[in-house]
Design a protein around this motif. Structure first.
Motif, PDB file in Angstrom:
ATOM      1  N   TRP A 378       0.825  -1.207   0.000  1.00  0.00           N
ATOM      2  CA  TRP A 378       0.000   0.000   0.000  1.00  0.00           C
ATOM      3  C   TRP A 378       0.860   1.259   0.000  1.00  0.00           C
ATOM      4  CZ3 TRP A 378      -4.669   0.393  -1.511  1.00  0.00           C
ATOM      5  CH2 TRP A 378      -5.578  -0.674  -1.353  1.00  0.00           C
ATOM      6  N   ILE A 379       1.981   1.221   0.709  1.00  0.00           N
ATOM      7  CA  ILE A 379       2.883   2.386   0.695  1.00  0.00           C
ATOM      8  C   ILE A 379       3.425   2.620  -0.705  1.00  0.00           C
ATOM      9  CG2 ILE A 379       5.099   3.251   1.529  1.00  0.00           C
ATOM     10  CD1 ILE A 379       4.501   1.852   4.193  1.00  0.00           C
ATOM     11  N   LEU A 380       3.853   1.516  -1.368  1.00  0.00           N
ATOM     12  CA  LEU A 380       4.385   1.650  -2.734  1.00  0.00           C
ATOM     13  C   LEU A 380       3.308   2.149  -3.693  1.00  0.00           C
ATOM     14  CD1 LEU A 380       6.547  -1.607  -2.963  1.00  0.00           C
ATOM     15  CD2 LEU A 380       7.355   0.747  -2.675  1.00  0.00           C
ATOM     16  N   ILE A 381       2.098   1.613  -3.515  1.00  0.00           N
ATOM     17  CA  ILE A 381       1.008   2.062  -4.379  1.00  0.00           C
ATOM     18  C   ILE A 381       0.727   3.548  -4.162  1.00  0.00           C
ATOM     19  CG2 ILE A 381      -1.479   1.841  -4.790  1.00  0.00           C
ATOM     20  CD1 ILE A 381      -1.155  -1.156  -4.209  1.00  0.00           C
ATOM     21  N   GLY A 382       0.757   3.970  -2.891  1.00  0.00           N
ATOM     22  CA  GLY A 382       0.526   5.387  -2.602  1.00  0.00           C
ATOM     23  C   GLY A 382       1.585   6.286  -3.207  1.00  0.00           C
ATOM     24  N   LEU A 383       2.868   5.858  -3.071  1.00  0.00           N
ATOM     25  CA  LEU A 383       3.947   6.652  -3.650  1.00  0.00           C
ATOM     26  C   LEU A 383       3.845   6.698  -5.171  1.00  0.00           C
ATOM     27  CD1 LEU A 383       6.956   5.463  -1.448  1.00  0.00           C
ATOM     28  CD2 LEU A 383       5.808   7.683  -1.373  1.00  0.00           C
ATOM     29  N   GLY A 384       3.513   5.539  -5.754  1.00  0.00           N
ATOM     30  CA  GLY A 384       3.372   5.522  -7.215  1.00  0.00           C
ATOM     31  C   GLY A 384       2.238   6.415  -7.689  1.00  0.00           C
ATOM     32  N   SER A 385       1.167   6.425  -6.892  1.00  0.00           N
ATOM     33  CA  SER A 385       0.035   7.286  -7.261  1.00  0.00           C
ATOM     34  C   SER A 385       0.413   8.747  -7.184  1.00  0.00           C
ATOM     35  CB  SER A 385      -1.154   7.001  -6.334  1.00  0.00           C
ATOM     36  OG  SER A 385      -1.568   5.666  -6.476  1.00  0.00           O
ATOM     37  N   LEU A 386       1.150   9.127  -6.134  1.00  0.00           N
ATOM     38  CA  LEU A 386       1.560  10.526  -5.994  1.00  0.00           C
ATOM     39  C   LEU A 386       2.496  10.956  -7.116  1.00  0.00           C
ATOM     40  CD1 LEU A 386       2.146  10.727  -2.126  1.00  0.00           C
ATOM     41  CD2 LEU A 386       0.304  11.792  -3.439  1.00  0.00           C
ATOM     42  N   LEU A 387       3.433  10.035  -7.471  1.00  0.00           N
ATOM     43  CA  LEU A 387       4.389  10.380  -8.523  1.00  0.00           C
ATOM     44  C   LEU A 387       3.735  10.480  -9.898  1.00  0.00           C
ATOM     45  CD1 LEU A 387       7.397   8.098  -7.459  1.00  0.00           C
ATOM     46  CD2 LEU A 387       7.250  10.578  -7.264  1.00  0.00           C
ATOM     47  N   GLY A 388       2.703   9.674 -10.124  1.00  0.00           N
ATOM     48  CA  GLY A 388       2.115   9.661 -11.464  1.00  0.00           C
ATOM     49  C   GLY A 388       0.853  10.469 -11.619  1.00  0.00           C
ATOM     50  N   ILE A 389       0.410  11.114 -10.507  1.00  0.00           N
ATOM     51  CA  ILE A 389      -0.902  11.745 -10.559  1.00  0.00           C
ATOM     52  C   ILE A 389      -0.973  12.890 -11.568  1.00  0.00           C
ATOM     53  CG2 ILE A 389      -0.411  13.352  -8.655  1.00  0.00           C
ATOM     54  CD1 ILE A 389      -3.369  12.867  -7.801  1.00  0.00           C
ATOM     55  N   PHE A 390       0.121  13.686 -11.611  1.00  0.00           N
ATOM     56  CA  PHE A 390       0.107  14.826 -12.535  1.00  0.00           C
ATOM     57  C   PHE A 390       0.112  14.355 -13.984  1.00  0.00           C
ATOM     58  CE2 PHE A 390       2.055  16.497  -8.639  1.00  0.00           C
ATOM     59  CZ  PHE A 390       1.153  17.515  -8.359  1.00  0.00           C
ATOM     60  N   LEU A 391       0.904  13.289 -14.257  1.00  0.00           N
ATOM     61  CA  LEU A 391       0.937  12.770 -15.624  1.00  0.00           C
ATOM     62  C   LEU A 391      -0.417  12.210 -16.024  1.00  0.00           C
ATOM     63  CD1 LEU A 391       2.530  12.004 -18.158  1.00  0.00           C
ATOM     64  CD2 LEU A 391       3.206   9.884 -17.005  1.00  0.00           C
ATOM     65  N   LEU A 392      -1.067  11.512 -15.110  1.00  0.00           N
ATOM     66  CA  LEU A 392      -2.381  10.951 -15.418  1.00  0.00           C
ATOM     67  C   LEU A 392      -3.403  12.046 -15.683  1.00  0.00           C
ATOM     68  CD1 LEU A 392      -2.573   8.048 -12.800  1.00  0.00           C
ATOM     69  CD2 LEU A 392      -2.303   7.833 -15.258  1.00  0.00           C
ATOM     70  N   ILE A 393      -3.327  13.125 -14.884  1.00  0.00           N
ATOM     71  CA  ILE A 393      -4.273  14.226 -15.084  1.00  0.00           C
ATOM     72  C   ILE A 393      -4.090  14.849 -16.462  1.00  0.00           C
ATOM     73  CG2 ILE A 393      -4.832  16.572 -14.316  1.00  0.00           C
ATOM     74  CD1 ILE A 393      -4.321  15.622 -11.462  1.00  0.00           C
ATOM     75  N   LYS A 394      -2.827  15.037 -16.857  1.00  0.00           N
ATOM     76  CA  LYS A 394      -2.564  15.636 -18.180  1.00  0.00           C
ATOM     77  C   LYS A 394      -3.062  14.730 -19.302  1.00  0.00           C
ATOM     78  CE  LYS A 394       1.401  18.499 -16.902  1.00  0.00           C
ATOM     79  NZ  LYS A 394       2.831  18.786 -17.143  1.00  0.00           N
ATOM     80  N   ILE A 395      -2.822  13.446 -19.190  1.00  0.00           N
ATOM     81  CA  ILE A 395      -3.270  12.516 -20.222  1.00  0.00           C
ATOM     82  C   ILE A 395      -4.790  12.526 -20.336  1.00  0.00           C
ATOM     83  CG2 ILE A 395      -3.402  10.077 -20.857  1.00  0.00           C
ATOM     84  CD1 ILE A 395      -0.617   9.732 -19.612  1.00  0.00           C
ATOM     85  N   ILE A 396      -5.467  12.478 -19.161  1.00  0.00           N
ATOM     86  CA  ILE A 396      -6.933  12.475 -19.160  1.00  0.00           C
ATOM     87  C   ILE A 396      -7.474  13.756 -19.761  1.00  0.00           C
ATOM     88  CG2 ILE A 396      -8.959  12.480 -17.647  1.00  0.00           C
ATOM     89  CD1 ILE A 396      -7.367  10.608 -15.793  1.00  0.00           C
ATOM     90  N   LYS A 397      -6.873  14.883 -19.365  1.00  0.00           N
ATOM     91  CA  LYS A 397      -7.321  16.161 -19.925  1.00  0.00           C
ATOM     92  C   LYS A 397      -7.109  16.217 -21.427  1.00  0.00           C
ATOM     93  CE  LYS A 397      -6.948  19.176 -15.884  1.00  0.00           C
ATOM     94  NZ  LYS A 397      -6.277  20.373 -15.312  1.00  0.00           N
ATOM     95  N   GLY A 398      -5.956  15.682 -21.904  1.00  0.00           N
ATOM     96  CA  GLY A 398      -5.675  15.691 -23.342  1.00  0.00           C
ATOM     97  C   GLY A 398      -6.681  14.857 -24.118  1.00  0.00           C
ATOM     98  N   ILE A 399      -7.000  13.673 -23.602  1.00  0.00           N
ATOM     99  CA  ILE A 399      -7.975  12.808 -24.271  1.00  0.00           C
ATOM    100  C   ILE A 399      -9.346  13.462 -24.292  1.00  0.00           C
ATOM    101  CG2 ILE A 399      -9.188  10.606 -24.104  1.00  0.00           C
ATOM    102  CD1 ILE A 399      -6.613   9.410 -22.964  1.00  0.00           C
ATOM    103  N   ALA A 400      -9.716  14.072 -23.144  1.00  0.00           N
ATOM    104  CA  ALA A 400     -11.033  14.718 -23.069  1.00  0.00           C
ATOM    105  C   ALA A 400     -11.133  15.874 -24.047  1.00  0.00           C
ATOM    106  CB  ALA A 400     -11.283  15.199 -21.636  1.00  0.00           C
TER     107      ALA A 400
END
Length: 517
Positions: A378-400
């Protein structure tokens, strides 16, 4: 005078047994008794399981039958209630075996009690006499009745139960059957016993019952220590008139019974006593006290009982022995995960208005080790989520943004029909593709927003690979491919479902009707 003494004896015995229940933790208003033999939790850290072995007896000290998990009102550990799953079995059902030592009263002052004959048939020697009592001698004695009942009781044992039989008479303690699992052999040995011959047992004074009883308890102790496979549940069953020449006052009685109680406690032995006499019942008081002190059971056969009913009453005790209970408890591990020190376990039970509680101390229950891997994950998942959150937001916004700016090409005219034969069709009733008809011509038709699907629906709420329809033997099976918004049939979210003609399907904002050809 004799009648008065009998009544006094019965009153004293009832008072003693009632007092023993109060001293054991009950109350005058508590009708039942719950005695815990022992509890165990081997490998609790692996199986999360606690087993509790106990008796639940009514106010007449008979087993309360058909106990169910719902009848267990509370299980507490070190005073704290703990919830969990409960399973209840009888000892027989749980394959928990019994080590049973039986002690038979065979002295002449007891065994020569005969059934009464009509007055005109009595011999000159009177009831139980040696001379002129030939006709009476053919009538079964108390000893004969006891033999029959004990033999039948033994035959009720099974599996890995072990039994040994002893008798005491004017000659002292004698072995009838050594420890064995061959119940038929032991029963036959009991049936073959005879009362002590008159030339060897002239003294009509009762022998020392409590010395014999202590020796039998000690023999159970020795056997259990020598035999690793000996059953954990150990009982001594004695049928007696309670007579002992050394028990002439209460102080002497306590001196004789206290060592037996202590030895039984050290060995884990319960004493089950069946009392019967045709004389004063006062000697039975000590027998009842001893059974109660060892958390055993006392039964007294009333003097007005028909003699032919005595064997069945003895057999009933055997039935009860096999119907004691084994409780398997899986505690909620969020409440209890084991303990560093031995704990005290208490069980509260109630059946048909009769309730009782009992407890046992010094039970070792290993602690469940902490499983760190899920926490690390869960700690690794949390860290991975924090590190990738901005990239995911940009990708989602671009697709939308791309989808918002891309015109949707809706084909309005589907009247040309399919190319080749079809087996069914989907007609869009609502949503982006309203009016469209899609023909099912393939064995497997996939539906989704991505190019490459058999039916492409670039519509809100539709996943890239959303669902599929498999056709086999003219059966149409709709399956969701793990889509974000799910697939619904007739308003119900499904994972897989066979379709029927005119079923309504919703995928994203598209509501479609399924029709057979």
């Amino acid at each position: 005078m004799l009648h008065w003494l009998r009544g006094l004896g019965r009153t004293a015995l009832g008072a003693v047994l009632a007092l023993s229940m109060v001293l054991a933790g009950g109350s005058s208003a508590q009708a039942a008794t719950l005695n815990i033999d022992y509890a165990e939790a081997p490998e609790f850290e692996k199986n999360k399981q606690i087993r509790i072995f106990f008796d639940l007896l009514d106010q007449e000290f008979k087993v309360i039958k058909d106990l169910q998990p719902a009848d267990i009102k509370e299980i507490s550990i070190d005073g704290e209630p703990v919830e969990g799953d409960i399973e209840i079995q009888t000892y027989s059902e749980a394959k928990e075996w019994i080590g049973l030592a039986i002690l038979m009263a065979a002295h002449n002052s007891y065994t020569q009690t005969f059934d009464a004959l009509p007055e005109d048939e009595e011999g000159e020697g009177g009831e139980g006499g040696e001379e002129g009592g030939g006709e009476q001698a053919a009538t079964p004695s108390t000893f004969d009745r006891a033999k029959q009942g004990i033999a039948n009781l033994i035959r009720k044992l099974d599996g890995n139960d072990r039994v040994a039989v002893f008798r005491y008479d004017e000659r002292g303690l004698r072995q009838v059957a050594a420890w064995t699992g061959n119940v038929n052999s032991a029963a036959k040995r009991v049936e073959g016993q005879e009362k002590c011959p008159a030339d060897e047992c002239k003294d009509m004074t009762a022998p020392r019952l409590f010395d014999a009883l202590k020796e039998v308890v000690n023999k159970v102790k020795e056997k259990s220590e020598q035999d690793d496979g000996f059953p954990r549940r150990k009982l001594v069953l004695v049928m007696t008139d309670g007579k002992d020449p050394t028990m002439n006052n209460r102080k002497r009685r306590e001196q004789k019974t206290a060592p037996i109680t202590e030895l039984a406690a050290d060995t884990g032995v319960k004493i089950y006593a069946i009392g019967y006499t045709e004389e004063e019942t006062e000697p039975l008081v000590a027998v009842g006290e001893l059974a109660s002190a060892t958390k055993g059971v006392y039964r007294e056969i009333p003097q007005d009982t028909k003699k032919e009913d005595i064997p069945a009453m003895i057999e009933d005790v055997g039935e009860e022995i096999k119907k004691q209970y084994v409780l398997t408890f899986l505690p909620n591990t969020e409440i209890f995960r084991g303990a560093e020190k031995p704990v005290k376990i208490r069980v509260e039970a109630s059946k048909d208005g009769e309730g009782a509680g009992g407890e046992v101390e010094n039970i070792k229950i290993n602690q469940i080790p902490t499983d760190w891997w899920p926490i690390v994950m869960w700690i690794l998942i949390g860290l991975g989520s924090l590190l990738g959150i901005f990239l995911l937001i940009k990708i989602i916004k671009g697709i939308a943004a791309a989808r918002a700016n891309r015109p949707v090409e809706v084909v309005e005219d589907y009247d040309d029909g399919p190319v080749g034969p079809y087996k069914g069709k989907l007609t869009v009733l609502e949503g982006t593709y309203v009016g469209a008809e899609f023909y099912l011509t393939e064995d497997v038709t996939t539906i989704g927003a991505m190019d490459g699907n058999n039916i492409v629906l670039e519509a809100p709420g539709v996943s890239k690979r959303h669902a599929g329809i498999k056709i086999e033997d003219m059966r149409f099976e709709l399956a969701d491919f793990g889509s974000t918004n799910g697939t619904h049939v007739n308003g119900n979210k499904i994972t897989k479902q066979f379709l029927r003609d005119q079923d309504l399907i919703r995928i994203g904002d598209c509501k479609m009707k399924f029709s057979l050809k």
